[in-house]
Design an enzyme around this catalytic site. Structure first.
Site, PDB file in Angstrom:
ATOM      1  N   SER A 195      -8.592  -5.472   0.625  1.00  0.00           N
ATOM      2  CA  SER A 195      -8.055  -6.078  -0.298  1.00  0.00           C
ATOM      3  C   SER A 195      -8.056  -7.400  -0.410  1.00  0.00           C
ATOM      4  O   SER A 195      -8.360  -8.005   0.656  1.00  0.00           O
ATOM      5  CB  SER A 195      -7.109  -5.916  -1.195  1.00  0.00           C
ATOM      6  OG  SER A 195      -5.769  -6.368  -1.174  1.00  0.00           O
ATOM      7  N   CYS A 211      -1.946  -9.491  -9.545  1.00  0.00           N
ATOM      8  CA  CYS A 211      -1.316  -9.938  -8.576  1.00  0.00           C
ATOM      9  C   CYS A 211      -1.226 -11.360  -8.230  1.00  0.00           C
ATOM     10  O   CYS A 211      -2.597 -12.212  -8.451  1.00  0.00           O
ATOM     11  CB  CYS A 211      -2.001  -9.067  -7.523  1.00  0.00           C
ATOM     12  SG  CYS A 211      -2.016  -7.743  -7.400  1.00  0.00           S
ATOM     13  N   ASP A 255      -6.108  -2.041  -8.918  1.00  0.00           N
ATOM     14  CA  ASP A 255      -6.084  -1.492  -7.605  1.00  0.00           C
ATOM     15  C   ASP A 255      -4.690  -1.203  -6.966  1.00  0.00           C
ATOM     16  O   ASP A 255      -4.755  -0.669  -5.642  1.00  0.00           O
ATOM     17  CB  ASP A 255      -7.008  -3.176  -6.869  1.00  0.00           C
ATOM     18  CG  ASP A 255      -8.506  -2.623  -7.377  1.00  0.00           C
ATOM     19  OD1 ASP A 255      -7.995  -2.560  -8.090  1.00  0.00           O
ATOM     20  OD2 ASP A 255      -9.117  -3.596  -6.353  1.00  0.00           O
ATOM     21  N   CYS A 272      -1.134  -6.104 -14.878  1.00  0.00           N
ATOM     22  CA  CYS A 272      -2.135  -7.061 -14.605  1.00  0.00           C
ATOM     23  C   CYS A 272      -3.079  -7.106 -15.906  1.00  0.00           C
ATOM     24  O   CYS A 272      -3.216  -8.233 -16.580  1.00  0.00           O
ATOM     25  CB  CYS A 272      -3.468  -6.240 -13.455  1.00  0.00           C
ATOM     26  SG  CYS A 272      -2.475  -5.986 -12.478  1.00  0.00           S
ATOM     27  N   ASP A 274      -8.973  -6.849 -10.994  1.00  0.00           N
ATOM     28  CA  ASP A 274      -9.865  -7.192 -10.202  1.00  0.00           C
ATOM     29  C   ASP A 274     -11.418  -6.853 -10.570  1.00  0.00           C
ATOM     30  O   ASP A 274     -11.809  -8.187 -10.830  1.00  0.00           O
ATOM     31  CB  ASP A 274      -9.724  -6.525  -9.293  1.00  0.00           C
ATOM     32  CG  ASP A 274      -8.448  -6.363  -8.065  1.00  0.00           C
ATOM     33  OD1 ASP A 274      -7.046  -7.287  -8.652  1.00  0.00           O
ATOM     34  OD2 ASP A 274      -8.515  -6.550  -6.492  1.00  0.00           O
ATOM     35  N   LYS A 275     -11.745  -5.398 -11.331  1.00  0.00           N
ATOM     36  CA  LYS A 275     -12.999  -5.028 -11.642  1.00  0.00           C
ATOM     37  C   LYS A 275     -13.698  -5.674 -12.752  1.00  0.00           C
ATOM     38  O   LYS A 275     -14.418  -5.684 -13.028  1.00  0.00           O
ATOM     39  CB  LYS A 275     -13.387  -3.720 -11.293  1.00  0.00           C
ATOM     40  CG  LYS A 275     -12.834  -3.578 -10.056  1.00  0.00           C
ATOM     41  CD  LYS A 275     -13.453  -4.613  -8.830  1.00  0.00           C
ATOM     42  CE  LYS A 275     -12.391  -3.486  -7.002  1.00  0.00           C
ATOM     43  NZ  LYS A 275     -11.469  -4.820  -7.313  1.00  0.00           N
TER      44      LYS A 275
END
Ligand code: FES
Length: 552
Positions: free
Chosen positions: A468, A191, A78, A46, A120-121
């Site tokens: 998710s 992703c 993740d 990622c 993600d975060k």
């Protein structure tokens, strides 16, 4: 706090000495200093390429008359942490990202912030820091992977999680599974579906904190590196104009972001993160705003996991500006919201060329996937403070059935694996909330196992944990209050009838108030699982998911 004088005047000679030791000149130190924060490590694809984008952003900062200083932030991948104890660190990593940016920038007196995010975060963490520091700031999402090709179809990682369920149900061979895992993520990047990373990428543009069009180019596209340069360059204009993060992160910008979240049917995590960013920006935002805006916003984005396409395919037809343009035209966005270009959202879109091609990635407003938004807020005696139902991830919006109760993700996963779940059941997974988990894990392994067994239209899942962005099925998360803090989900018993209504926004347990009170008289919170370390600190300070699971 005044950062301007960190490097000026005779008394700051020692401070300058440290900078000169790194090769900076007096000329460099006379210019504004910009922290270029890159979420980078070798933990996953990622962000593996993010450092290169950071260097490109640094060139942009330099070229425009400011002095860049690069630093990295940590991140949790993740997809690797998923289904493991490590996932408990995922949501808490958001606060670490925000804190890392804040301590680096404030600790060294930088004047501006450029953030290169990815997994993600990292995106919400960086925007939270920008809002908290309230200095000129600009964020660029590092981009997602190209789609994988499996059996002539474009796939993303969600298909691999579901394939595990198929394999366990005897519907897929080990060789097929192994082949699929080898081709699912062909390049660097986050992703590919509209999971959490890409959802947050959408929101950077909707909030106006990123350059228009910067979100969708894939990680490996030359266009992404070009945007990194432009992003770095733009910070000098923001510094010159004195445009700070909170000038952009106004209430209207949050309404725009919620509208784009609803129109895209993005990840439920978008709710959590927008609440947290708003808190840092000192903007009052609540689940009611999501409910109100969701009711008036059609869902028009046809992307995985509920739909067909990946981010790379969205890029091919116009990227996030295509979504924003359609919503603006329908009068669903505030066109006057200020953005990092120094212009409004409406002005940016007038100048942004989208090549018109026949496509079904972003649908017409009058021919939507659904006339209302992709996320629905549910309340009721099982979730008095609210819960989130991703209605875009299933065609079944109403379900009623007996509860099967589990006190952890692992317990629920083995129940699905051991075929203990029947059609009609409502799987309850509790003590997975922000405080109880701690860390509010995502239940992707369980939902994927349900999907893999072909029961996603017949079995619902209700949890005080999260989901998710890759999850499909009837799933309600963020149930608040959580079990650990005495939410009604704590007293549900096997066989209780649970009623879910995504049309009217209800989540009920069919027992009387007296019975609820009687059960609570005998209830005690669970013993704390972590007595030291970051999760211990986190569980002491984190608040309810209905307010964004912020630490205070
Ligand atoms: Fe990093 Fe999905 S695991 S974006």
């Amino acid at each position: 706090m005044n950062f301007v004088d960190y490097y000026n005047g005779p008394e700051k000679a020692p401070n300058r000495a440290f900078m000169k030791a790194m090769g900076l000149s007096d000329y460099d130190l006379e210019k504004p200093l910009v922290g270029v924060g890159v979420a980078w490590s070798e933990t996953g694809p990622c962000n593996i390429h993010a450092m290169g984008l950071g260097y490109r952003a640094k060139e942009g900062v330099n070229s425009s008359g400011s002095t860049p200083r690069m630093f990295v932030t940590p991140l949790v991948i993740d997809g690797i942490a998923m289904g493991n104890e490590g996932m408990k660190f995922s949501l808490p990593s958001r606060e670490v990202v925000a804190n890392t940016v804040e301590l680096t920038i404030r600790g060294h007196g930088y004047h501006g912030f450029v953030g290169i995010s990815g997994c993600d975060k990292t995106t919400p963490g960086m925007i939270m820091a920008a809002a908290r520091m309230n200095i000129p700031s600009i964020i660029m999402y590092g981009g997602s992977t190209l789609p994988g090709i499996y059996n002539n179809e474009k796939i993303a990682i969600g298909e691999v999680f579901e394939a595990v369920g198929k394999y366990e149900a005897g519907k897929m061979s080990k060789e097929e599974l192994s082949y699929m895992e080898s081709v699912a993520i062909p390049t660097a990047g986050a992703c590919g579906g509209l999971y959490t990373a890409n959802t947050m990428a959408f929101l950077t543009e909707a909030l106006g904190i990123a350059l228009p069009g910067s979100a969708a180019p894939p990680a490996v596209e030359g266009g992404k590196a070009k945007f990194a340069f432009e992003t770095g360059k733009q910070i000098s204009s923001l510094l010159e104009a004195g445009i700070k993060a909170r000038d952009i992160l106004q209430y209207d910008a949050f309404e725009n972001a919620i509208t784009v979240l609803m129109a895209s049917g993005g990840s439920t995590n978008g709710v959590l993160h927008l609440l947290a960013i708003a808190h840092e920006a000192n903007i009052k935002l609540s689940l009611d705003d999501f409910e109100r805006i969701g009711n008036r916003t059609p869902e028009i984005v046809n992307m995985k996991p509920g739909g067909k396409y990946t981010m790379a395919e969205l890029y091919d037809v116009g990227g996030v500006p295509l979504v924003i343009k359609k919503l603006l035209k329908a009068g669903l966005l505030h066109e006057g919201s200020l953005t990092v270009t120094g212009k409004t959202l409406g002005e940016n879109m007038q100048n942004f060329q989208v090549h018109t091609v026949a496509q079904d990635v972003v649908l017409e407003i009058d021919k939507p996937l659904s006339s209302t938004g992709g996320l629905k807020i549910l309340r009721g005696n099982l979730a008095p403070d609210g819960s989130v139902f991703k209605v875009s991830a299933t065609k079944v919006h109403v379900h009623e059935g007996p509860a099967k109760v589990y006190n952890s993700e692992e317990e629920a996963f083995s129940a699905v694996k051991n075929d203990e779940i029947q059609k009609g059941d409502v799987i309850i997974i509790r003590y997975e909330g922000p405080r109880g988990g701690p860390g509010m894990r995502e239940m992707l392994a369980v939902t994927s196992a349900v999907v893999g067994r072909g029961m996603d239209k017949d079995v619902a899942l209700v949890t005080d944990g999260r989901f998710s962005g890759a999850t499909r099925g009837i799933m309600i998360g963020h149930v608040s209050p959580e079990a650990q803090t005495g939410g009604p989900i704590a007293i549900v018993k096997d066989g209780d009838i649970i009623a879910i209504d995504g049309k009217v926004g209800k989540l009920e347990i069919k027992i009387s108030d007296e019975e609820i009170a009687r059960r609570f008289a005998q209830w005690k919170p669970k013993k704390e699982k972590y007595t030291s370390g970051y999760l211990h600190q986190y569980s002491k300070l984190v608040g309810s998911a209905s307010y964004g699971a912020i630490m205070e």
